[in-house]
Design a protein around this motif. Structure first.
Motif, mmCIF file in Angstrom:
data_model
loop_
_atom_site.group_PDB
_atom_site.id
_atom_site.type_symbol
_atom_site.label_atom_id
_atom_site.label_comp_id
_atom_site.label_asym_id
_atom_site.label_seq_id
_atom_site.Cartn_x
_atom_site.Cartn_y
_atom_site.Cartn_z
ATOM 1 N N UNK A 196 0.835 -1.209 0.000
ATOM 2 C CA UNK A 196 0.000 0.000 0.000
ATOM 3 C C UNK A 196 0.871 1.261 0.000
ATOM 4 N N UNK A 197 1.948 1.248 0.781
ATOM 5 C CA UNK A 197 2.851 2.403 0.788
ATOM 6 C C UNK A 197 3.516 2.581 -0.577
ATOM 7 N N UNK A 198 3.921 1.477 -1.177
ATOM 8 C CA UNK A 198 4.524 1.562 -2.510
ATOM 9 C C UNK A 198 3.518 2.109 -3.520
ATOM 10 N N UNK A 199 2.269 1.708 -3.408
ATOM 11 C CA UNK A 199 1.228 2.223 -4.293
ATOM 12 C C UNK A 199 1.039 3.720 -4.124
ATOM 13 N N UNK A 200 1.058 4.186 -2.891
ATOM 14 C CA UNK A 200 0.944 5.623 -2.622
ATOM 15 C C UNK A 200 2.109 6.379 -3.246
ATOM 16 N N UNK A 201 3.308 5.852 -3.089
ATOM 17 C CA UNK A 201 4.507 6.486 -3.657
ATOM 18 C C UNK A 201 4.412 6.531 -5.185
ATOM 19 N N UNK A 202 4.051 5.409 -5.795
ATOM 20 C CA UNK A 202 3.957 5.345 -7.250
ATOM 21 C C UNK A 202 2.852 6.257 -7.792
ATOM 22 N N UNK A 203 1.733 6.337 -7.085
ATOM 23 C CA UNK A 203 0.635 7.207 -7.520
ATOM 24 C C UNK A 203 1.075 8.670 -7.511
ATOM 25 N N UNK A 204 1.809 9.071 -6.474
ATOM 26 C CA UNK A 204 2.299 10.451 -6.402
ATOM 27 C C UNK A 204 3.264 10.735 -7.550
ATOM 28 N N UNK A 205 4.163 9.796 -7.809
ATOM 29 C CA UNK A 205 5.126 9.988 -8.897
ATOM 30 C C UNK A 205 4.421 10.052 -10.246
ATOM 31 N N UNK A 206 3.465 9.161 -10.474
ATOM 32 C CA UNK A 206 2.751 9.123 -11.756
ATOM 33 C C UNK A 206 1.944 10.390 -11.985
ATOM 34 N N UNK A 207 1.429 10.984 -10.901
ATOM 35 C CA UNK A 207 0.629 12.195 -11.031
ATOM 36 C C UNK A 207 1.488 13.461 -11.050
ATOM 37 N N UNK A 208 2.803 13.295 -10.913
ATOM 38 C CA UNK A 208 3.685 14.463 -10.888
ATOM 39 C C UNK A 208 3.579 15.252 -9.601
ATOM 40 N N UNK A 209 3.031 14.634 -8.577
ATOM 41 C CA UNK A 209 2.874 15.284 -7.274
ATOM 42 C C UNK A 209 4.138 15.083 -6.435
ATOM 43 N N UNK A 228 5.047 13.299 2.749
ATOM 44 C CA UNK A 228 6.118 13.566 3.711
ATOM 45 C C UNK A 228 6.683 12.308 4.355
ATOM 46 N N UNK A 229 5.863 11.275 4.520
ATOM 47 C CA UNK A 229 6.365 10.059 5.166
ATOM 48 C C UNK A 229 7.594 9.508 4.441
ATOM 49 N N UNK A 230 7.626 9.635 3.119
ATOM 50 C CA UNK A 230 8.734 9.085 2.343
ATOM 51 C C UNK A 230 9.997 9.929 2.452
ATOM 52 N N UNK A 231 9.876 11.129 2.953
ATOM 53 C CA UNK A 231 11.022 12.019 3.109
ATOM 54 C C UNK A 231 11.574 12.000 4.526
ATOM 55 N N UNK A 232 10.875 11.337 5.417
ATOM 56 C CA UNK A 232 11.278 11.286 6.822
ATOM 57 C C UNK A 232 12.480 10.349 6.982
#
Length: 151
Positions: free
Chosen positions: A114-127, A131-135
């Motif tokens: 689920x976390x990987x999906x969130x990360x990939x969705x943000x990247x695909x949308x150019x968003x 913040x969790x991934x930058x911590x």
């Protein structure tokens, strides 16, 4: 020459398996956590890849061991005053927690996919990445020092 040096011992024990007690793979995973703690004085970020063939054929997710029960067991094993009954109870708790997490991941409810999906969705949308991934704690928690795989 490496293959010639391998010793393999296979056995079965009626006290393990479905309906007969703890699942052997859960016991092995808890033992690995305790061994790492004894060797290094701390637990580490650990993962075990699991197939999601029941819910997502061809996909995997990562299983993380239950840290608190494994840590409690490892510390108790180093306590010379620990009673055998207490150690057995802590072992059962850690193995049951490992087995519960395994079933959770196998049913598609693990957090890593689920976390990987969130990360990939943000990247695909150019968003920007959430913040969790930058911590720095996230980076440390995903720097796996121990990766196990059971066949």
């Amino acid at each position: 020459s490496l293959a010639a040096d391998v010793e393999l011992h296979c056995f079965s024990h009626p006290g393990f398996g479905e309906g007969a007690g703890p699942r052997p793979e859960a016991l092995v995973q808890v033992a690995l956590q305790v061994a790492f703690y004894r060797a290094h004085g701390s637990l580490c970020a650990t993962c075990e890849p699991l197939s999601l063939r029941r819910v997502l054929p061809g996909c995997t997710d990562l299983l993380r061991p239950p840290g608190p029960p494994c840590l409690a067991l490892a510390r108790a094993l180093d306590d010379p005053d620990a009673q055998p009954e207490e150690l057995l109870a802590l072992l059962r708790e850690a193995v049951e927690a490992q087995d519960s997490r395994t079933q959770e991941v196998l049913s598609g409810q693990g957090a890593e996919r689920h976390l990987q999906g969130l990360r990939q969705a943000a990247l695909a949308a150019g968003e920007p990445l959430p913040e969790i991934f930058l911590d720095p704690a996230y980076a440390q928690a995903t720097h796996f020092r121990l990766c196990t795989l059971q066949v």
